[in-house]
Design a protein around this motif. Structure first.
Motif, PDB file in Angstrom:
ATOM      1  N   PRO A  96       5.003 -11.764  24.920  1.00 36.68           N
ATOM      2  CA  PRO A  96       4.938 -12.920  25.813  1.00 36.68           C
ATOM      3  C   PRO A  96       6.275 -13.353  26.405  1.00 36.68           C
ATOM      4  O   PRO A  96       6.307 -14.221  27.258  1.00 36.68           O
ATOM      5  CB  PRO A  96       4.381 -14.017  24.907  1.00 36.68           C
ATOM      6  CG  PRO A  96       4.839 -13.646  23.552  1.00 36.68           C
ATOM      7  CD  PRO A  96       4.826 -12.135  23.529  1.00 36.68           C
ATOM      8  N   LYS A  97       7.385 -12.755  25.972  1.00 40.21           N
ATOM      9  CA  LYS A  97       8.701 -13.213  26.409  1.00 40.21           C
ATOM     10  C   LYS A  97       8.812 -13.215  27.939  1.00 40.21           C
ATOM     11  O   LYS A  97       8.562 -12.219  28.595  1.00 40.21           O
ATOM     12  CB  LYS A  97       9.791 -12.338  25.812  1.00 40.21           C
ATOM     13  CG  LYS A  97      11.185 -12.882  26.055  1.00 40.21           C
ATOM     14  CD  LYS A  97      12.173 -12.177  25.178  1.00 40.21           C
ATOM     15  CE  LYS A  97      13.572 -12.594  25.496  1.00 40.21           C
ATOM     16  NZ  LYS A  97      13.948 -13.857  24.969  1.00 40.21           N
ATOM     17  N   GLY A  98       9.145 -14.363  28.481  1.00 43.95           N
ATOM     18  CA  GLY A  98       9.346 -14.508  29.913  1.00 43.95           C
ATOM     19  C   GLY A  98       8.073 -14.698  30.722  1.00 43.95           C
ATOM     20  O   GLY A  98       8.137 -14.819  31.936  1.00 43.95           O
ATOM     21  N   GLN A  99       6.910 -14.739  30.083  1.00 46.03           N
ATOM     22  CA  GLN A  99       5.650 -14.920  30.799  1.00 46.03           C
ATOM     23  C   GLN A  99       5.172 -16.355  30.677  1.00 46.03           C
ATOM     24  O   GLN A  99       5.506 -17.052  29.728  1.00 46.03           O
ATOM     25  CB  GLN A  99       4.575 -13.987  30.241  1.00 46.03           C
ATOM     26  CG  GLN A  99       4.875 -12.530  30.446  1.00 46.03           C
ATOM     27  CD  GLN A  99       3.747 -11.661  29.922  1.00 46.03           C
ATOM     28  OE1 GLN A  99       2.804 -12.141  29.317  1.00 46.03           O
ATOM     29  NE2 GLN A  99       3.853 -10.382  30.161  1.00 46.03           N
ATOM     30  N   GLN A 100       4.363 -16.765  31.632  1.00 46.67           N
ATOM     31  CA  GLN A 100       3.745 -18.079  31.566  1.00 46.67           C
ATOM     32  C   GLN A 100       2.507 -18.004  30.683  1.00 46.67           C
ATOM     33  O   GLN A 100       1.889 -16.951  30.567  1.00 46.67           O
ATOM     34  CB  GLN A 100       3.340 -18.551  32.951  1.00 46.67           C
ATOM     35  CG  GLN A 100       4.501 -18.848  33.854  1.00 46.67           C
ATOM     36  CD  GLN A 100       4.026 -19.344  35.204  1.00 46.67           C
ATOM     37  OE1 GLN A 100       2.873 -19.197  35.575  1.00 46.67           O
ATOM     38  NE2 GLN A 100       4.934 -19.939  35.950  1.00 46.67           N
ATOM     39  N   PRO A 101       2.113 -19.126  30.079  1.00 48.18           N
ATOM     40  CA  PRO A 101       0.879 -19.129  29.288  1.00 48.18           C
ATOM     41  C   PRO A 101      -0.326 -18.836  30.171  1.00 48.18           C
ATOM     42  O   PRO A 101      -0.357 -19.237  31.339  1.00 48.18           O
ATOM     43  CB  PRO A 101       0.793 -20.546  28.738  1.00 48.18           C
ATOM     44  CG  PRO A 101       2.141 -21.141  28.905  1.00 48.18           C
ATOM     45  CD  PRO A 101       2.788 -20.421  30.047  1.00 48.18           C
ATOM     46  N   THR A 150      -4.568 -22.214  27.831  1.00 49.11           N
ATOM     47  CA  THR A 150      -4.090 -23.597  27.895  1.00 49.11           C
ATOM     48  C   THR A 150      -5.256 -24.570  28.013  1.00 49.11           C
ATOM     49  O   THR A 150      -5.303 -25.592  27.324  1.00 49.11           O
ATOM     50  CB  THR A 150      -3.121 -23.771  29.080  1.00 49.11           C
ATOM     51  OG1 THR A 150      -2.049 -22.838  28.940  1.00 49.11           O
ATOM     52  CG2 THR A 150      -2.554 -25.180  29.139  1.00 49.11           C
ATOM     53  N   LEU A 162       6.199 -23.977  28.716  1.00 48.67           N
ATOM     54  CA  LEU A 162       6.196 -23.241  29.968  1.00 48.67           C
ATOM     55  C   LEU A 162       6.267 -21.738  29.758  1.00 48.67           C
ATOM     56  O   LEU A 162       6.058 -20.970  30.691  1.00 48.67           O
ATOM     57  CB  LEU A 162       7.368 -23.697  30.841  1.00 48.67           C
ATOM     58  CG  LEU A 162       7.343 -25.168  31.257  1.00 48.67           C
ATOM     59  CD1 LEU A 162       8.591 -25.517  32.054  1.00 48.67           C
ATOM     60  CD2 LEU A 162       6.095 -25.474  32.055  1.00 48.67           C
ATOM     61  N   GLU A 163       6.602 -21.311  28.552  1.00 45.84           N
ATOM     62  CA  GLU A 163       6.663 -19.884  28.246  1.00 45.84           C
ATOM     63  C   GLU A 163       5.557 -19.528  27.260  1.00 45.84           C
ATOM     64  O   GLU A 163       5.279 -20.276  26.327  1.00 45.84           O
ATOM     65  CB  GLU A 163       8.030 -19.522  27.656  1.00 45.84           C
ATOM     66  CG  GLU A 163       8.225 -18.018  27.546  1.00 45.84           C
ATOM     67  CD  GLU A 163       9.668 -17.644  27.277  1.00 45.84           C
ATOM     68  OE1 GLU A 163       9.907 -17.024  26.226  1.00 45.84           O
ATOM     69  OE2 GLU A 163      10.533 -17.965  28.109  1.00 45.84           O
ATOM     70  N   ALA A 164       4.926 -18.385  27.484  1.00 44.19           N
ATOM     71  CA  ALA A 164       3.798 -17.965  26.653  1.00 44.19           C
ATOM     72  C   ALA A 164       4.234 -17.675  25.219  1.00 44.19           C
ATOM     73  O   ALA A 164       5.363 -17.271  24.966  1.00 44.19           O
ATOM     74  CB  ALA A 164       3.157 -16.727  27.247  1.00 44.19           C
ATOM     75  N   THR A 165       3.315 -17.920  24.317  1.00 40.46           N
ATOM     76  CA  THR A 165       3.480 -17.527  22.920  1.00 40.46           C
ATOM     77  C   THR A 165       2.483 -16.399  22.662  1.00 40.46           C
ATOM     78  O   THR A 165       1.721 -16.029  23.553  1.00 40.46           O
ATOM     79  CB  THR A 165       3.162 -18.708  21.977  1.00 40.46           C
ATOM     80  OG1 THR A 165       1.767 -19.036  22.136  1.00 40.46           O
ATOM     81  CG2 THR A 165       4.020 -19.921  22.271  1.00 40.46           C
ATOM     82  N   ALA A 167      -0.329 -15.665  25.458  1.00 37.98           N
ATOM     83  CA  ALA A 167       0.062 -14.561  26.336  1.00 37.98           C
ATOM     84  C   ALA A 167      -1.178 -13.941  26.972  1.00 37.98           C
ATOM     85  O   ALA A 167      -2.268 -13.963  26.392  1.00 37.98           O
ATOM     86  CB  ALA A 167       0.815 -13.507  25.542  1.00 37.98           C
TER      87      ALA A 167
END
Length: 85
Positions: A9-14, A19, A36-39, A43
């Motif tokens: 998920p690094k650098g991606q939006q959820p 959500t 604001l960043e996906a976990t 992801a």
């Protein structure tokens, strides 16, 4: 339901549906842990484009023809994190 791998998920939006599902389970409020960043939990799910296309085609055909075309079964093959497991 099809099994799928969660991408890094690094650098991606959820993912929006992740959500919305979390918000629905939290009395309509977005949980603080969803930023604001996906976990890993939010992801995007890796899904076969062919499976998505098949489901979309069957849904549209059912709408146009007004009779069953197997859309429910095709949709069930797609990953869906909004359902409780």
């Amino acid at each position: 339901m099809a099994k799928s791998k969660v991408v890094d998920p690094k650098g991606q939006q959820p993912e929006a549906l992740a959500t919305f599902a979390a918000s629905a389970r939290n009395d309509g409020r977005k949980p603080k842990e969803i930023g604001l960043e996906a976990t890993k939990a939010t992801a995007p799910l890796k899904t076969s484009p062919a499976l998505k296309q098949d489901a979309a085609t069957k849904v549209l055909r059912e709408g146009v023809l007004g009779r069953k075309q197997g859309a429910d079964e095709a949709i069930d093959k797609l990953p869906d994190r909004t359902r409780r497991r």
